[in-house]
Each structure stands twice: as C-alpha cells, then as structure tokens.
Write an enzyme that holds these catalytic residues in place. Structure first.
Site, PDB file in Angstrom:
ATOM      1  N   HIS A   1      10.267 -22.495  40.228  1.00 42.00           N
ATOM      2  CA  HIS A   1      10.549 -21.407  41.165  1.00 42.00           C
ATOM      3  C   HIS A   1      11.898 -21.695  41.832  1.00 42.00           C
ATOM      4  O   HIS A   1      12.101 -22.763  42.425  1.00 42.00           O
ATOM      5  CB  HIS A   1       9.433 -21.345  42.207  1.00 42.00           C
TER       6      HIS A   1
ATOM      7  N   MET B   1       4.504 -13.074  50.211  1.00 42.61           N
ATOM      8  CA  MET B   1       5.050 -14.171  51.018  1.00 42.61           C
ATOM      9  C   MET B   1       4.024 -14.542  52.085  1.00 42.61           C
ATOM     10  O   MET B   1       3.595 -13.693  52.881  1.00 42.61           O
ATOM     11  CB  MET B   1       6.358 -13.758  51.690  1.00 42.61           C
TER      12      MET B   1
ATOM     13  N   SER C   1       8.551 -25.020  43.862  1.00 40.63           N
ATOM     14  CA  SER C   1       9.810 -24.501  44.390  1.00 40.63           C
ATOM     15  C   SER C   1      10.766 -25.666  44.618  1.00 40.63           C
ATOM     16  O   SER C   1      10.523 -26.523  45.467  1.00 40.63           O
ATOM     17  CB  SER C   1       9.550 -23.774  45.708  1.00 40.63           C
TER      18      SER C   1
ATOM     19  N   ASP D   1       3.490 -17.186  47.827  1.00 42.74           N
ATOM     20  CA  ASP D   1       4.622 -18.089  48.041  1.00 42.74           C
ATOM     21  C   ASP D   1       4.762 -18.442  49.523  1.00 42.74           C
ATOM     22  O   ASP D   1       4.965 -17.550  50.348  1.00 42.74           O
ATOM     23  CB  ASP D   1       5.911 -17.403  47.535  1.00 42.74           C
TER      24      ASP D   1
ATOM     25  N   MET E   1      16.172 -13.827  47.468  1.00 43.47           N
ATOM     26  CA  MET E   1      16.093 -13.453  48.890  1.00 43.47           C
ATOM     27  C   MET E   1      17.501 -13.107  49.344  1.00 43.47           C
ATOM     28  O   MET E   1      18.152 -13.841  50.091  1.00 43.47           O
ATOM     29  CB  MET E   1      15.512 -14.626  49.700  1.00 43.47           C
TER      30      MET E   1
ATOM     31  N   HIS F   1      13.453 -16.118  42.553  1.00 51.73           N
ATOM     32  CA  HIS F   1      13.058 -15.364  43.748  1.00 51.73           C
ATOM     33  C   HIS F   1      14.336 -15.056  44.525  1.00 51.73           C
ATOM     34  O   HIS F   1      14.909 -15.940  45.165  1.00 51.73           O
ATOM     35  CB  HIS F   1      12.081 -16.235  44.564  1.00 51.73           C
TER      36      HIS F   1
HETATM   37  C1  DX5 Z   1      10.469 -19.609  51.287  1.00 49.89           C
HETATM   38  C2  DX5 Z   1      10.587 -19.772  49.793  1.00 49.89           C
HETATM   39  C3  DX5 Z   1       9.464 -20.564  49.229  1.00 49.89           C
HETATM   40  C4  DX5 Z   1       9.437 -21.978  49.741  1.00 49.89           C
HETATM   41  C5  DX5 Z   1       8.152 -22.630  49.393  1.00 49.89           C
HETATM   42  O1  DX5 Z   1      11.456 -18.782  51.744  1.00 49.89           O
HETATM   43  O2  DX5 Z   1      10.571 -18.511  49.164  1.00 49.89           O
HETATM   44  O3  DX5 Z   1       9.482 -20.533  47.815  1.00 49.89           O
HETATM   45  O4  DX5 Z   1      10.471 -22.761  49.237  1.00 49.89           O
HETATM   46  O5  DX5 Z   1       8.127 -23.898  49.988  1.00 49.89           O
HETATM   47  P1  DX5 Z   1       6.814 -24.368  50.768  1.00 49.89           P
HETATM   48  O6  DX5 Z   1       5.731 -24.445  49.748  1.00 49.89           O
HETATM   49  O7  DX5 Z   1       7.209 -25.705  51.321  1.00 49.89           O
HETATM   50  O8  DX5 Z   1       6.533 -23.342  51.812  1.00 49.89           O
HETATM   51 ZN    ZN Z   2      10.216 -18.505  46.957  1.00 50.86          ZN
END
Ligand code: DX5
Ligand code: ZN
Length: 217
Positions: free
Chosen positions: A29, A133, A6, A171, A64, A62
């Site tokens: 990602h 998640m 990510s 994730d 959000m 992704h």
């Molecule tokens: C959180 C994101 C994740 C995040 C992952 O809202 O969707 O993709 O960036 O980062 P880490 O692995 O540091 O939790």
């Molecule tokens: Zn994510």
C-alpha cells in the site's frame, strides 16, 4: 483477508528494504500525499516507479491528493494492481474511474470517516473497491475510528439492492486488536501500517493479522 502493509509506517529512506521485509503481503500500500489534500507530503510516481524495480508484490496506490486527475497518467504508468482516489478530492469522478479502469487497473474510491457512503451510489458501477478510512488521512500511527464500521454495513445494503460487486477495504489504525471486527464488517482487505512495519518481524505480523481475521488464532 488480504493484507496490504502501508510502507508509510516504515523507514521511507529504505523503502525497497521495507518492501522486502513485508514477505507474504498481498499488495504493498503506497500512500501518496500532496501537503494540500492532507497536511503531509510523502512521495510520488517517480519514487513508486523506482520501487517497482525492487519488488514483485503488486501495488495498491492510495492517492491523498487534491485533483488527482492532473497526474493520474503518471500513476497508471507504474501499472499498479489497484488505485484509489479520494471521493472528497475529485470533481469528475465518472471520468477518473473510467480512466483507471481503461488502464486495466482496479479503480477504488477512498472515503474519509466523516463522508457518507450513500453519495457514492451512482459511481459504484465503475468502482472495484471502496476504501473506508478508519483514521483521518495524513499520518500513520493514528487510532482506529470504530464508528466507520457501521458505514460499511450501509454500503453492503446498497450493494445488495443494486447487485453490484464492489469489495470493501479498511485503512488506518488496523492491528491485531481490531482486525476481526474489520473482517466481520465485511472487509476483504485491510491496510496495516504501524502494526506491520513497526514490528520486528513484518512477515509474521502479516500472517498473524490474516489468522486473526479468519478467527483461527
Ligand atoms: C493514512 C494512510 C494509511 C496509514 C496506515 O493517511 O492512508 O495508509 O499509513 O498506517 P496505520 O496502520 O499506522 O494507521
Ligand atoms: Zn492509505
């Protein structure tokens, strides 16, 4: 196990360079946040389209964002390999999933830690993957919530019963300490932000995660 670093956990002002450091990644990602569905704001389709000119690694977007249907075409135009919308953010999930699939993109549903997976049952025939998640979305660097793994078992039971082929991704907070658990819970893809991007050698961190997932380290 497929690994999707990510880029949110990297230096966002140098996204193309961060992407380059992630050699060996299966997907990049890309966390799109709107400051409404989640309390953080990142980047949108124009930035992702520019990034696409600097890398050959396929994108895993992704979203959000509240009501992702509004800007869906802009994200599909970037031609990602995979695109996930949040179960909690979509009113007309059937229409959204069909639009993603019709664009030739793998359609995913992301679900928050507190969301029951059973609610997705009547959408699974249109879904390529469920993204579980393991943090409350919004930020990189949060602690992994292990209770979510049990929910993956409940999706597996539904898939057994319905004979549908839907893959599972995880994730949030994934790293060397829990990737084996994630694999054992049935995930075939792990998103990893901080554990890859904050390391001195992201490419090495990616291959180590893969080895640990397969229990060969
Ligand atoms: C959180 C994101 C994740 C995040 C992952 O809202 O969707 O993709 O960036 O980062 P880490 O692995 O540091 O939790
Ligand atoms: Zn994510």
């Amino acid at each position: 196990m497929q690994i999707a670093p990510s880029l949110l956990a990297g230096d966002l002002s140098r996204m193309a360079l961060e992407a380059e450091r992630c050699r060996g990644a299966d997907f990049l990602h890309l966390d799109v946040m709107d400051g409404h569905f989640v309390p953080n704001l990142t980047f949108g389709a124009p930035v992702i389209a520019d990034l696409a000119r600097h890398t050959d690694v396929p994108f895993d977007i992704h979203l959000m964002v509240s009501d992702p249907e509004v800007l869906l075409d802009d994200y599909l135009a970037v031609r990602p390999a995979r695109l996930a919308v949040h179960w909690e953010a979509v009113t007309h999930m059937d229409r959204v999933l069909r639009r993603i699939r019709e664009a030739g993109v793998e359609a995913g549903i992301a679900i928050n830690p507190a969301t029951a997976v059973e609610g997705l049952t009547d959408s699974l025939h249109l879904t390529s993957f469920v993204l579980f998640m393991t943090v409350n979305p919004g930020f990189a660097g949060q602690a992994f919530i292990p209770e979510v793994l049990e929910k993956m078992g409940r999706l597996e039971a539904i898939l057994d019963r319905t004979q549908l082929a839907v893959s599972m991704g995880v994730d949030g907070g994934v790293g060397p300490d829990n990737i084996r658990m994630v694999a054992e819970a049935g995930a075939n893809l792990a998103v990893a932000g901080s554990s890859v991007l904050k390391s001195a050698e992201p490419a090495e961190a990616i291959s180590r995660l893969r080895r640990l997932a397969e229990d060969i380290e």
